[in-house]
Design an enzyme around this catalytic site. Structure first.
Site, PDB file in Angstrom:
ATOM      1  N   HIS A 207      45.777  44.123  43.030  1.00 53.67           N
ATOM      2  CA  HIS A 207      46.744  43.022  42.909  1.00 53.67           C
ATOM      3  C   HIS A 207      46.005  41.854  42.252  1.00 53.67           C
ATOM      4  O   HIS A 207      44.924  41.493  42.701  1.00 53.67           O
ATOM      5  CB  HIS A 207      47.260  42.633  44.292  1.00 53.67           C
ATOM      6  CG  HIS A 207      48.035  41.350  44.308  1.00 53.67           C
ATOM      7  ND1 HIS A 207      49.131  41.125  43.503  1.00 53.67           N
ATOM      8  CD2 HIS A 207      47.861  40.210  45.028  1.00 53.67           C
ATOM      9  CE1 HIS A 207      49.597  39.901  43.740  1.00 53.67           C
ATOM     10  NE2 HIS A 207      48.853  39.330  44.646  1.00 53.67           N
TER      11      HIS A 207
ATOM     12  N   HIS B 258      46.339  37.903  39.827  1.00 49.24           N
ATOM     13  CA  HIS B 258      47.160  36.783  39.369  1.00 49.24           C
ATOM     14  C   HIS B 258      46.903  36.541  37.882  1.00 49.24           C
ATOM     15  O   HIS B 258      46.799  35.401  37.433  1.00 49.24           O
ATOM     16  CB  HIS B 258      46.853  35.525  40.177  1.00 49.24           C
ATOM     17  CG  HIS B 258      47.382  35.551  41.567  1.00 49.24           C
ATOM     18  ND1 HIS B 258      48.433  34.752  41.995  1.00 49.24           N
ATOM     19  CD2 HIS B 258      47.045  36.308  42.627  1.00 49.24           C
ATOM     20  CE1 HIS B 258      48.681  35.002  43.271  1.00 49.24           C
ATOM     21  NE2 HIS B 258      47.853  35.930  43.690  1.00 49.24           N
TER      22      HIS B 258
ATOM     23  N   ASP C  87      50.992  54.344  24.905  1.00 47.23           N
ATOM     24  CA  ASP C  87      49.776  55.111  25.210  1.00 47.23           C
ATOM     25  C   ASP C  87      49.579  55.247  26.719  1.00 47.23           C
ATOM     26  O   ASP C  87      48.837  56.124  27.172  1.00 47.23           O
ATOM     27  CB  ASP C  87      48.538  54.407  24.635  1.00 47.23           C
ATOM     28  CG  ASP C  87      48.373  54.625  23.134  1.00 47.23           C
ATOM     29  OD1 ASP C  87      48.956  55.586  22.591  1.00 47.23           O
ATOM     30  OD2 ASP C  87      47.664  53.822  22.494  1.00 47.23           O
TER      31      ASP C  87
ATOM     32  N   HIS D  35      56.174  36.651  41.887  1.00 46.43           N
ATOM     33  CA  HIS D  35      54.897  36.785  42.567  1.00 46.43           C
ATOM     34  C   HIS D  35      53.829  37.231  41.561  1.00 46.43           C
ATOM     35  O   HIS D  35      53.135  36.393  40.981  1.00 46.43           O
ATOM     36  CB  HIS D  35      55.050  37.757  43.735  1.00 46.43           C
ATOM     37  CG  HIS D  35      53.850  37.923  44.588  1.00 46.43           C
ATOM     38  ND1 HIS D  35      52.890  36.954  44.702  1.00 46.43           N
ATOM     39  CD2 HIS D  35      53.430  38.964  45.372  1.00 46.43           C
ATOM     40  CE1 HIS D  35      51.940  37.378  45.523  1.00 46.43           C
ATOM     41  NE2 HIS D  35      52.241  38.589  45.938  1.00 46.43           N
TER      42      HIS D  35
ATOM     43  N   TYR E 236      43.955  63.370  22.869  1.00 47.26           N
ATOM     44  CA  TYR E 236      43.222  62.111  22.947  1.00 47.26           C
ATOM     45  C   TYR E 236      42.153  62.263  24.026  1.00 47.26           C
ATOM     46  O   TYR E 236      42.421  62.803  25.091  1.00 47.26           O
ATOM     47  CB  TYR E 236      44.170  60.967  23.311  1.00 47.26           C
ATOM     48  CG  TYR E 236      43.497  59.609  23.378  1.00 47.26           C
ATOM     49  CD1 TYR E 236      43.561  58.720  22.314  1.00 47.26           C
ATOM     50  CD2 TYR E 236      42.782  59.215  24.512  1.00 47.26           C
ATOM     51  CE1 TYR E 236      42.935  57.483  22.362  1.00 47.26           C
ATOM     52  CE2 TYR E 236      42.152  57.983  24.576  1.00 47.26           C
ATOM     53  CZ  TYR E 236      42.243  57.122  23.501  1.00 47.26           C
ATOM     54  OH  TYR E 236      41.622  55.902  23.557  1.00 47.26           O
TER      55      TYR E 236
END
Lengths: 232, 232, 232, 232
Positions: D96, D98, D121, D172, D230
């Site tokens: 998580h 910011h 991609d 958020h 790839y």
């Protein structure tokens, strides 16, 4: 010892410069350099992070996409490079990045207008953005067709690849080239600088007008013309 | 030993500061510094990357653009510097950059409005953007004419070059100056900071209004007026 | 040895942190820290570049703006700091920056709306932008009046300076505060982060709506409420 | 010696990478990594600045949010992590942040449209932005409910969490995940890169259209499909 040692080193250093110039993250992008005498080029291996890359990892490939030397799989964009080397005999290096402003213009599907002398110091034309290819071509030999898409765009617009050393592939990103791998990376950075300036110009003045032709010619000629007086 | 050794060193350090401040890439931009007692100035050689630059590479030129000392060709913008030194007797250094926000305002062909005290701490006027010169002048002695374009703009707008130490040349980029090369670079950075803040101010509020006159005077005078109390 | 040695060191380090966090260039900005037991505060001297600053250069001032110790002239904003310390007895440090996004909102003369939890983690209100003071006050004791302007804004809007530890002074820039100089600088950085996010939110969605009240309260309370469970 | 030593070290390094990649400041954000054999995960302690963090500070928690080992309080978002580990059995790490552009899209309450191959991609869908939960749920077991909100959003939109390894929680910020903590951080960075490109694409061309389906499939399949070519 590999007879490609010097070519690999040069290609490797140009790849690392992509990262040093802030044009890629992780495994994004790739640079190649050709040895015209051998008809082979060195290219970054596919999906290896820059931090783990070594000069000896560079893969040697011919213009038919056969691996000549190397234990790793070459970049997934190898066929695009091969096509450009085969068709444009004067280029020595090719770079592909995911640089932010360059990609954003490609995603916006817009040519970058020539708004100032920073642009005209390097080329006299808008930077072309070639539109997406047809579904048929995407589902076919995609990376090969990307090469065709680029050379056809130059033919249709009557552009000279020795002057216009960069293109945006629509919704995808930039390809640039030059006399060697280092020059190709230089053009990737120049493109990103021009792309950012054009972006910000439009934010300040959505009605901004392109540079007048006399100033385009002046700046380009003083650097690249027969009476050039820029540089040593 | 060259009698210009100290001048070259000072000029060299100011050029390197352009790069350290993030105002240029590769070979972009140039800084000069004048020795008024000799009537000569030192300037960056043309087209040399900053990473390869040395103090002894600086070229010494007079106000008629004759090379007095140096093996390299001086900056292609040398005639613009010479004109400004000749006409503005109180300046000791000049800088030219391709800084992103400064160039973007130049490409947008807009003066930078005085929106805040960061601007008023340095000058009381909008930062002028002089429009492109005529085709005739571009095809003539272009860099010399750029100098004329700058001094004429200041005359037409009744600006004092000792207060307003910066200009945007339309579609091209910024020139700044000061008491020496270091001060010129300082003003290039200040211009870039002001240019970015004005850009973002307009994005937040396209109807933003300029700073009121009393606050412009207050901030400028407290730093530059006869009763200044900013600084030591 | 100065009895203010520790206060000066703490103030100095907070000033240097302004630069380390990218909130100032050259001589811009200033931080102070108060010793409540003595009724004196340490503040950055005026116009000294951060690179030349030393802890012993900090100037000790009382709440009537008398210099108690120090050979240098204190920051030109000293009277604003003095007023805030005198009126807000619970603050221990104050910072003033010219950070780009914070200044741009101040120049746009807009409060920063509370758009997300990054904002609500720190305060429950829009960040206030106080309008320019009258010409009369600007021409008077300007920096003292800036202090008054700030405390009056908080009274008029019924804001609690212990919760809302930041303000934008219109057309000028941010002031922030906290329990000490370090906390004041922390709030300057947080303000800049919030200012950038709000700026970009508006570019994506000009109709963006503020955070709903229940979520504002939740995020603020979990970090600052009596049953807070954020932190150790 | 703790039997979680290796898990803590891996979790710690991924947390530090959040900061190295420029996705967080101060104490913002958190990363966890699970040991499926034990049914426990390591997570960053709450409110500790990255500069003060050590591997042994990581807290070990089970899927019912009981602390198994550790002297510090775990991240305030721990219950969100626990819910995701419990419900999505194939994920090994969660992050998580910011990060600026990711948060700005969340604050704008907009899904990020798939504008280019950089996006394709990595995933074939728009990056979902789940709307704010009801006041009732916010005032209840908020972080637990955030987990529910995320898994319900995936069910409602029929998204596969193994393909779409990222979400924006409205107002958020982003949560991302992957096979381990390092992969979760990688996806946080990729999300930020995509978020910035989409932002700038819209500024250049507010009418930009999403990538066509054939190109989405081509790019995703060449990297993640059964015939992927790839990588190595």
């Amino acid at each position: 010892m590999s007879k490609y040692k010097e070519l690999k080193r040069s290609c490797y250093e140009a790849n690392m410069e992509l990262r040093a110039q802030g044009l890629v993250v992780y495994t994004f992008g790739n640079v190649s350099e050709v040895d015209r005498s051998k008809g082979h080029f060195a290219i970054k291996p596919s999906g290896i992070p820059y931090k783990d890359l070594h000069a000896e990892d560079m893969v040697i490939v011919d213009f038919d996409n056969n691996i000549i030397e190397g234990d790793l799989r070459p970049s997934s964009d190898t066929k695009t490079h091969a096509w450009l080397y085969r068709n444009w005999s004067k280029i020595g290096g090719i770079a592909h990045t995911h640089a932010t402003f360059s990609v954003s213009w490609a995603q916006a599907q817009k040519d970058i207008p020539i708004y100032g002398t920073t642009h005209a110091d390097h080329l006299t034309k808008d930077i072309p953005c070639v539109q997406c290819m047809s579904d048929h071509l995407i589902r076919g030999d995609y990376e090969h067709n990307t090469g065709i898409q680029i050379t056809e765009c130059f033919e249709e617009r009557s552009l000279d690849y020795q002057e216009v050393s960069m293109i945006l592939v629509g919704n995808h990103g930039p390809f640039t080239w030059g006399k060697d791998a280092n020059a190709a990376v230089y053009h990737s950075k120049i493109l990103e600088v021009i792309a950012e300036m054009a972006y910000r110009t439009l934010q300040i003045n959505p009605e901004a007008v392109p540079l007048k032709d006399s100033l385009i010619q002046k700046h380009y000629e003083r650097k690249h013309g027969k009476d050039a007086y820029y540089g040593q």
